[in-house]
Every structure is written in structure tokens, then in C-alpha cells.
Design an enzyme around this catalytic site. Structure first.
Site, PDB file in Angstrom:
ATOM      1  N   ASP A 708       0.837  -1.193   0.000  1.00  0.00           N
ATOM      2  CA  ASP A 708       0.000   0.000   0.000  1.00  0.00           C
ATOM      3  C   ASP A 708       0.884   1.262   0.000  1.00  0.00           C
ATOM      4  O   ASP A 708       0.637   2.208  -0.741  1.00  0.00           O
ATOM      5  CB  ASP A 708      -0.926  -0.050   1.218  1.00  0.00           C
ATOM      6  CG  ASP A 708      -1.952   1.050   1.170  1.00  0.00           C
ATOM      7  OD1 ASP A 708      -2.722   1.092   0.199  1.00  0.00           O
ATOM      8  OD2 ASP A 708      -1.951   1.902   2.089  1.00  0.00           O
ATOM      9  N   LYS A 712       1.530   4.231  -2.899  1.00  0.00           N
ATOM     10  CA  LYS A 712       1.522   5.683  -2.655  1.00  0.00           C
ATOM     11  C   LYS A 712       2.831   6.299  -3.129  1.00  0.00           C
ATOM     12  O   LYS A 712       2.852   7.368  -3.742  1.00  0.00           O
ATOM     13  CB  LYS A 712       1.308   5.964  -1.172  1.00  0.00           C
ATOM     14  CG  LYS A 712      -0.105   5.623  -0.710  1.00  0.00           C
ATOM     15  CD  LYS A 712      -0.252   5.777   0.792  1.00  0.00           C
ATOM     16  CE  LYS A 712      -1.657   5.399   1.219  1.00  0.00           C
ATOM     17  NZ  LYS A 712      -1.774   5.183   2.666  1.00  0.00           N
TER      18      LYS A 712
END
Ligand code: ADP
Ligand code: ASP
Ligand code: MG
Length: 845
Positions: A708, A712
Site C-alpha cells: 500500500d 503511494k
């Protein structure tokens, strides 16, 4: 012929109105509320079925075996029938009929495959089953809904002549048959349910009336029964100023003259069958109305002349526009043509004999050339017909050649008020010139009711939008009142964030009172969707949120529709929405859906990181598609939830600064986890608590694996010039080796196995005066994410809870980086970030 008792209304339900069992129940509700008239129902095939059948038939003739596709259609019809809740013997009979229908389709399929050819006759027989079986199921649905209804075979009523695939009704014969077959049923106060699209030829064969032919069945029955109203129930608010899939600003036209409507239908407006208006007679009202909103006014098509012609006409000479795709232009050119008598008439005659319909004909006044727009499928046949007809002239070189130019589209603007209003053409051409659209050919109908022009196929959408705005059609009529200026939001994904966003938007719009800037019109989950073009009320949203939280999928909610996200977007964007925005709050691979939404006129707000962190070419394609259509994609919530991270990057680069390096702790989840462990909580306990608070992705390993954060980092990187894929981001995973491959449940059960090792890691760090943080480092050249031991006195060490931290080293902020810190995880802050983007879009367009 008119019955002496109450007036007759013919109700026609199109495929979208018959999509599934719940749609059919809705139909029963609509009929039940029309208590005043005697009713006749015309049913088309269920949504998408005719297209599917046609596809299957083509494949069969090409030798592709696809009986499984027929089975899938049978299962869909069976499932619909079963969920109607029909009792005992009726239920058995219906299922038996469905089985027989599909057995017959199977047999026809085998026949087509054996012949290796698809004749028009067998195509008609094959396709007719779609509408016929839908009508049977609908009749059953009406019975369950307490309406006395009876299925009637179309071939017993509708008599038609002419070519297979495009037969025309014989009005007199049909009138006689209707008197014999339908009248007695109506007189018993029973509702006949007749399949649309289908008729019987003088030879007794089954023929079809052309695609969209159930509209024609409805007006035909309306005529022969002397109906007062014919209502076509559709998935749009009525007849709109343009195809809403191409022109998002399309508006409802409350009243339209029958000649204008015919012209639109003839020039491709899919909403009406081109010949459906021929059967319309003074004394019968034709109304197009949305089945999703039965009390709406819809569009009324009138036969009488408009009352105040001149005033209205001058102001609004053009009512609507439409387009026909896949056109080819045939040009007959040559110096010797001047003076050759009747070229146009001969050309027309030749094409008519070849069965080719000409959408446009245009002759240069020098008579040097003449050109005709025809459907591309017919191009070869048409060119051959012309070559034959003009063989002598070609041989004598009076005609140089028959030129064929494919990949074009014909666009027509229509309005009674155009006759005698100067400047219409100038405005039209001006609008296209401003957009850089090249006009290939132009023609004005002798009636001055339309001007049609031919453009390159790839310019067609742009051209329609430009013309629509040049004639201010977005401001016309009743449409404006139905759609005040605000953004219509569709939420894709109805998990924690989706529901939180829906709740925030509900409060936002009730607080904003009359000044509503954005409202939710649709919500989509994996099972299907719920949609209301007039907006989902705060109460309705609360209901849906509660139901979904209790695990009821949206397709099973009241008025829920079963289907994929693509189907949902297709259905939703068919409506004339105001500034539509699609918000993606899923965690899935949604690129295809997003591109579809962009092309259908929606702007996009993302909280979902995957579309931007997937393959670089997909992410770029998304921006490209958006730019091509003048759409916007905002994604503040993909990094740092509600914190203004993306905004800051954009402002920095707009102001001419350039970002050299970003260091960030962009995971509220991992921040929370490491923080808790630093305070002595065990790994397993801290992770469970994070999940309970909604800080993690659905599978917490997406956070722990670092993926995750890597996404980003990649999104940030791509904004500052990093070119690469997710695989190029160096990632340190926090998922213990032994638990990487196990199922999610097992993973949660075995969490404690990792507790001891984490305890040691944290202790070691503390003994060295450091604190563990999960950090991303991004420059133009590299992106990496992993555990870093930061000095206990640094600002990173003092991050609390789910706080995120971003530090930008730029040319201007070189010694002292620009820092943003704040809460960066949790449904509430993420939804707030999304809402902020939505309001930005609502306010700026
Ligand atoms: P039915 O379900 O009755 O067969 P159709 O699908 O044939 O209805 O026609 C409705 C569709 O026509 C709409 O969903 C819309 O996408 C399309 N359409 C194209 N042009 C227009 C227009 N000018 N007004 C309304 N709808 C239009
Ligand atoms: N089912 C037929 C078609 O798709 C007729 C109709 O829907 O009006 O063309
Ligand atoms: Mg139709």
C-alpha cells in the site's frame, strides 16, 4: 373502432425496463397505478438479449460453436422467472415454456451452423424468441402483481410485409386481427401482453420489424385500437436534445412535433424506431417516459401544429441533434457529368433497388459531383450497384469514378423553427470550425427541418458536443428544471469509505439546503447498483448504508439492479445527468470502468490507488482519455487521505518550483501499529485493533506487505517525474515469511506467531535511542519503502496515532523541507478528502 368504455393506453416496456425480476415487478407497479384506462402491454426482449442472440447467430454461421451462450441466456430467463414467486402449476408451465423456447433456439442454432450461412428468414425466427419469451415472463410477473394479464402471440395480431429483418406492418390486416384477438381480451378487463418487434408475413412466416421494432408494435397497436395514449417506458427521462451517452449536458424535450421526432429517429436517435411514428394518428398521444420515475412528465410527441410557432421558433430554431455512426460516402464525380440527365434520380433508384438506405445526398451546384451517405455495411453492395447503373458513362469517361470514403458519421440538427431562420447554418459551421472539426459534406433537407453533415467518425462526439453548446440546447425546456446546476455523484464501491462518503454527502446536502452542489444519484457494489436520476435522498442513503452494513448486497436492495460495474455505468450514463462524477472508493482494478466513465462524460475522483499505481501505460492512458474529452481526474485521497498532499505538489510545480525528494510516512496504519508496539502492545493485538478501527485495507497484509505504501510512493513518484512500475519500487515487507501464503482467516488466527520477534526488534531499536518508522523515499530516479530507525528526538519519531508525515525537499525548500503532518488513515478522513475533491469539481466547471 374506439371502445365505448374507458380509453385504451398502450404501454410499451423496452429491454432496460425488463432487465430482471425486480424490474418486472416495477412494471406491475406502473400498470397498477394506471387504473383509469384499459391497458395493452407490448414487451421487448430483456436487456441486451436481442444483441446477444444476433451475436450467437452470426458466430454459428461462421462455424463458431457456442451453445453455452444459449444456455447462459436460458439460465438468465429461468432465474428471472423463478424469482417472480409464481405459484404451483403456473410456475411449472412457465418454466416448461422457457425450456421449450430455448430448445427451439438450440435447434435453429444447429441449423444455422450446418448451413454455414445466416439467411434473413432464419435470423428473424431466431431473434423473435427474445421478445416472445420476455412477454411470457412479463405476463406472469403481472399476474403475480395482481394484474389480470394474458400472453398473446405477436404473430396472431401483427401482420407485416416487406423484407425480413425490416418488415412494415399492414395496418388494415392488423386492425382486423386486433379486433378478433385483442378486443375480446380487453373487454374482459384483462391486459393482453404482446411481444414487440415481431409479426407474421402473408406467407405465414415470422418476420421482424427492424431493430427497436417494439416501439413500432406499440404505435401500431395504438392506432388500430384507437388508443388515447401510447407510452414508451424507457431508461431515459424522455426524448433528449442529444444522445446522453455522447453529450452529457443533454436535456429533456418536454414537447416535440411528430415531424421533428421522425427526423431524429430517421437520423439515428436510438431512442425511437425510425418508422414508429408513421402509425401515429391525431387523437393519440405518444409519450416517452422514464420507468424509474413513473410520475415524470417525459416527452410528449404531438401531431398537431405548435401553438405559438413564430416566437418560440426564432429563439430556438434547433431542438435536438443526432448522429449515425459507421457511414460511408459514395461520390460520383466527373467533368462529363454536367448535363447528364437525372444522375441523382438514377443513383437513388439504383441504391433503392439494392436495398440501401441513403442518409444524405448532396450535389455541388457545379454538378461536377454528387455524393451520398450510406451505412458502411452496405458500401460494397452500393458501390457495385452504382457502377452497374452508370456503366455506360464510366465507359465513356463522362464519370471518372465512383469514390468510396469510409469511417465517417452523419450528424443532423433538427427543428421546425429552422425554416426561415437565417444564420442557423453559419452558427453550425462556426461551432465546428472552432473545434477544428472538418466537414466532409453538407445537405439541407428540402423541408428545412434538418441540416445534416458528414464528419470524420473520430470527430463525431466532439462535433455533437460543440453543436449542442453552440445552440444552447443544454438550456432548453423542462430539462433545466429537472437538473439544476449541481454535480450528480455516483459512488463506485460501497465498503467502509463508500458508506462514510454517502453519509457525509447526505448531511452535506441537507445542510446546504437549496444550494446543493453535489448529490448522490447512484451507488455501485460488486453485486449491482441502486440508481435514481433525481438523487438518492438522505433517508434512502441511510437505508442503503444500514442494509449494506448488515451485508445485504445492493442488487438485493429495494430497486437494486443486478449487474457489473460496466453495466451500471452504461445504464447510469444513459440518463441526462448534471455534471456527473464517478467516485472510485474500491480497492480493485477499475481502469476499464474509469475509462468507460470518462468517455461517457463523467469526471473522476479516486481514493482507489490501483488505477494510478498500475502499469504506467494504463495510468497514462487514463490521463490521456480524460484530457481528450476535457474531463478531470482528481485523486487527493489516494495519498495522505484528507491531507492536501497532491494539492501541494501541484501548487509547487505550478509556481515553478521543482520537487527533488519526498520523504514520507504515508501509512496511518503502519504508523499506528509501530506506535502501539513502541508503547509495549503486542503485534497481534495492535493489528487487530487497527483493523477494528478501520485503519487497514480489507486484507491487512496489503498494509503490512508495504504494498500500500509502495503504491503511494509510486503515485507520488509519477507526479515528480519517476518513470517505472510498481515492481521498480524497492519494498520491505512486514508480513512474517511463514504467513505470506496462507488464507486471510488463517493469517489472522496465527498472528501471534510473530509477536516475539517484533518485541525483540522494538526493544533493540529503543536501546539504541531510535524509534521504528515505515518510511517512503521518492526521487525522480528511485522509490523505496521500508522500516527505518529514526532518531528518538526527530519530528518523525514524535508522530502520534495514525498521523502521516510528508516532507518535500524542493529547489526553494532545500535546506528546510516543506512539511505536512496530520491524520492519514480511517474512513472519515479519507471520505472527507474525497468529498473535498467532489466539491472542487462541482464548483469549478
Ligand atoms: P428501449 O428500452 O425502449 O428499447 P432504447 O434502448 O431503444 O429503449 O432507447 C433508449 C436509449 O436511447 C437511451 O438509453 C439512450 O442511451 C439512447 N438515446 C440516443 N439518443 C437519445 C435521445 N436523443 N434521447 C433519449 N435517448 C437517446
Ligand atoms: N428486441 C428488439 C430489439 O432489440 C426490439 C426492441 O427492443 O424494441 O431490436
Ligand atoms: Mg429500442
Amino acid at each position: 373502432m374506439r371502445s365505448s368504455s374507458s380509453p385504451i393506453t398502450v404501454h410499451k416496456f423496452g429491454g432496460a425496463a425488463l432487465a430482471d425480476a425486480s424490474a418486472m415487478r416495477n412494471v406491475a407497479g406502473i400498470l397498477a397505478s394506471d387504473a383509469a384506462s384499459q391497458k395493452v402491454v407490448v414487451a421487448s426482449a430483456m436487456l441486451g438479449v436481442t444483441d446477444r442472440l444476433l451475436d450467437i447467430a452470426h458466430r454459428a454461421s461462421a462455424g463458431e460453436q457456442e451453445p453455452a451462450a444459449i444456455d447462459a441466456l436460458r439460465d438468465r430467463h429461468m432465474a428471472t422467472a423463478k424469482s417472480l414467486g409464481l405459484a404451483g402449476p403456473d410456475n411449472a408451465t412457465l418454466q416448461q415454456t422457457i425450456a421449450e423456447t430455448f430448445a427451439e433456439l438450440h435447434q435453429l442454432f444447429v441449423e444455422i451452423a450446418q448451413r454455414g450461412e445466416l439467411t434473413p428468414a432464419i435470423t428473424d425466427a431466431f431473434l423473435s424468441h427474445g421478445d416472445r419469451i420476455a412477454a411470457r415472463i412479463l405476463a406472469a410477473a403481472l399476474t403475480v402483481g395482481g394484474i389480470r394479464a394474458e400472453f398473446v402471440e405477436a404473430t396472431d395480431v401483427v401482420r407485416a410485409e416487406g423484407p425480413y429483418g425490416n418488415a412494415s406492418p399492414n395496418i388494415e390486416d392488423t386492425a382486423r386481427a386486433a379486433d378478433d384477438v385483442l378486443r375480446p381480451i380487453i373487454d374482459r378487463s384483462v391486459v393482453p401482453v404482446v411481444p414487440g418487434f415481431v409479426g407474421r408475413s402473408p406467407r405465414g412466416d415470422t418476420v421482424t420489424l427492424g431493430r427497436g421494432g417494439s416501439d413500432l408494435t406499440a404505435t401500431l397497436l395504438g392506432r388500430v385500437l384507437g388508443a388515447r395514449d401510447v407510452i414508451l417506458w424507457k431508461d431515459v427521462p424522455g426524448l433528449l436534445t442529444a444522445d446522453p451517452r455522447v453529450v452529457p449536458d443533454a436535456r429533456l424535450i418536454p414537447v416535440l412535433h411528430v415531424r421533428e421526432a421522425s427526423e431524429l429517429a430517421y437520423y439515428g436517435a436510438k431512442v425511437l424506431h425510425p418508422r414508429s411514428l408513421i402509425a401515429l394518428q391525431a387523437g393519440t398521444r405518444l409519450i416517452i417516459r422514464p420507468y424509474a420515475d413513473p410520475t415524470a412528465h417525459g416527452t410528449e410527441i404531438v401531431v398537431e401544429r405548435e401553438r405559438k410557432p413564430t416566437a418560440g421558433r426564432a429563439r430556438r430554431p434547433v431542438k435536438a441533434l443526432t448522429a449515425i455512426a459507421d457511414q460511408t460516402l459514395l461520390t460520383i464525380a466527373g467533368n462529363g457529368m454536367v448535363g447528364v440527365p437525372g444522375v441523382a434520380a438514377r443513383a437513388f433508384g439504383a441504391l433503392e433497388r439494392a436495398g440501401v438506405s441513403v442518409s444524405l445526398i448532396s450535389q455541388a451546384s457545379s454538378e461536377h459531383s454528387i455524393c451520398m451517405g450510406i451505412p458502411t455495411i452496405a458500401a460494397n453492395a452500393a458501390a457495385a450497384a452504382l457502377r452497374e447503373a452508370f456503366a455506360p458513362e464510366l465507359a465513356r469517361r463522362e464519370i471518372d469514378a465512383i469514390e468510396v470514403r469510409p469511417d465517417l458519421a452523419t450528424i443532423a440538427i433538427v427543428g421546425l423553427g429552422m425554416a426561415g431562420t437565417p444564420g442557423v447554418a453559419a452558427r453550425l459551421f462556426g461551432a465546428l470550425a472552432d473545434e477544428g472539426v472538418n466537414i466532409v459534406a453538407i445537405a439541407q433537407g428540402a423541408s428545412e427541418l434538418n441540416i445534416s453533415l458528414v464528419v470524420e467518425g473520430h470527430d463525431a462526439g466532439k462535433a455533437q458536443r460543440a453543436i449542442h453548446s453552440a445552440f444552447r440546447l443544454g438550456k432548453i425546456g423542462g430539462g433545466a428544471a429537472i437538473h439544476p446546476e449541481h454535480a450528480d455523484v455516483v459512488i463506485l464501491g460501497f465498503g467502509q469509505i463508500g458508506r462514510e462518503l454517502a453519509a457525509q454527502m447526505a448531511t452535506h446536502s441537507s445542510r446546504a439546503g437549496e444550494q446543493v452542489q453535489a448529490r448522490v444519484v447512484g451507488v455501485i457494489d460488486r453485486s449491482g447498483y441502486v440508481f435514481n436520476a433525481r438523487g438518492l435522498s438522505a433517508k434512502r442513503l441511510e437505508e442503503l448504508i444500514a442494509a449494506k452494513a448488515a451485508r445485504t448486497p445492493l442488487s438485493r436492495a429495494r430497486r437494486g439492479v443486478h449487474g457489473t460495474a460496466e453495466e451500471a455505468i452504461a445504464a447510469i450514463t444513459a440518463h441526462a445527468l448534471s455534471r456527473p462524477i464517478l467516485v472510485d472508493v474500491t480497492a480493485g482494478d477499475t481502469v476499464a470502468v474509469l475509462e468507460q466513465a470518462l468517455m461517457r462524460g463523467m469526471d473522476i475522483v479516486l481514493a482507489n490507488k490501483r488505477p494510478l499505481a498500475g502499469p504506467e501505460k494504463d495510468a497514462r492512458a487514463l490521463t490521456r482519455v480524460a484530457a481528450a474529452d476535457g474531463r478531470r481526474v482528481l485523486h487527493e485521497a489516494t495519498v495522505g487521505a484528507g491531507l492536501p498532499v497532491i494539492d501541494t505538489i501541484q501548487k509547487l510545480s505550478e509556481s515553478g518550483d521543482s520537487i527533488l525528494r519526498i520523504e514520507a510516512c504515508p501509512s496511518g496504519t503502519l504508523g499506528y501499529l509501530l506506535g502501539e508496539m513502541g508503547r509495549g502492545t503486542s503485534f497481534s493485538t495492535a493489528l487487530r485493533e487497527a483493523m477494528r478501527r478501520g485503519y487497514t485495507e480489507p486484507d491487512p497484509r496489503d498494509d503490512l506487505s508495504g504494498m500500500d505504501v509502495a503504491r503511494k510512493a509510486l503515485i507520488l513518484g509519477r507526479l515528480i517525474g519517476f518513470s517505472g512500475e510498481l515492481a521498480d519500487v524497492e519494498v520491505e515487507s512486514l508480513v512474517p515469511e511463514s504467513l505470506r501464503e496462507v488464507a486471510p482467516d488463517a493469517f489472522l488466527e496465527r498472528l501471534h506467531e510473530a509477536d516475539a520477534e517484533w518485541e525483540k526488534r522494538i526493544r533493540d531499536a529503543r536501546e539504541r535511542g531510535t524509534v521504528l518508522r515505515y518510511r517512503a523515499t521518492v526521487t525522480k530516479r528511485e522509490a523505496r519503502v521500508g522500516i527505518a530507525a529514526v532518531d528518538g528526538s526527530s519530528s518523525l519519531a514524535s508522530l502520534a496515532g495514525t498521523d502521516n508525515h510528508f516532507s518535500f525537499t524542493t529547489r526553494r525548500y532545500r535546506a528546510n523541507p516543506l512539511v505536512i503532518t496530520g491524520p492519514g488513515a480511517g474512513a472519515a478522513v479519507t471520505a472527507a478528502g474525497v468529498l473535498n475533491d467532489v466539491l472542487k469539481l462541482a464548483g469549478t466547471r
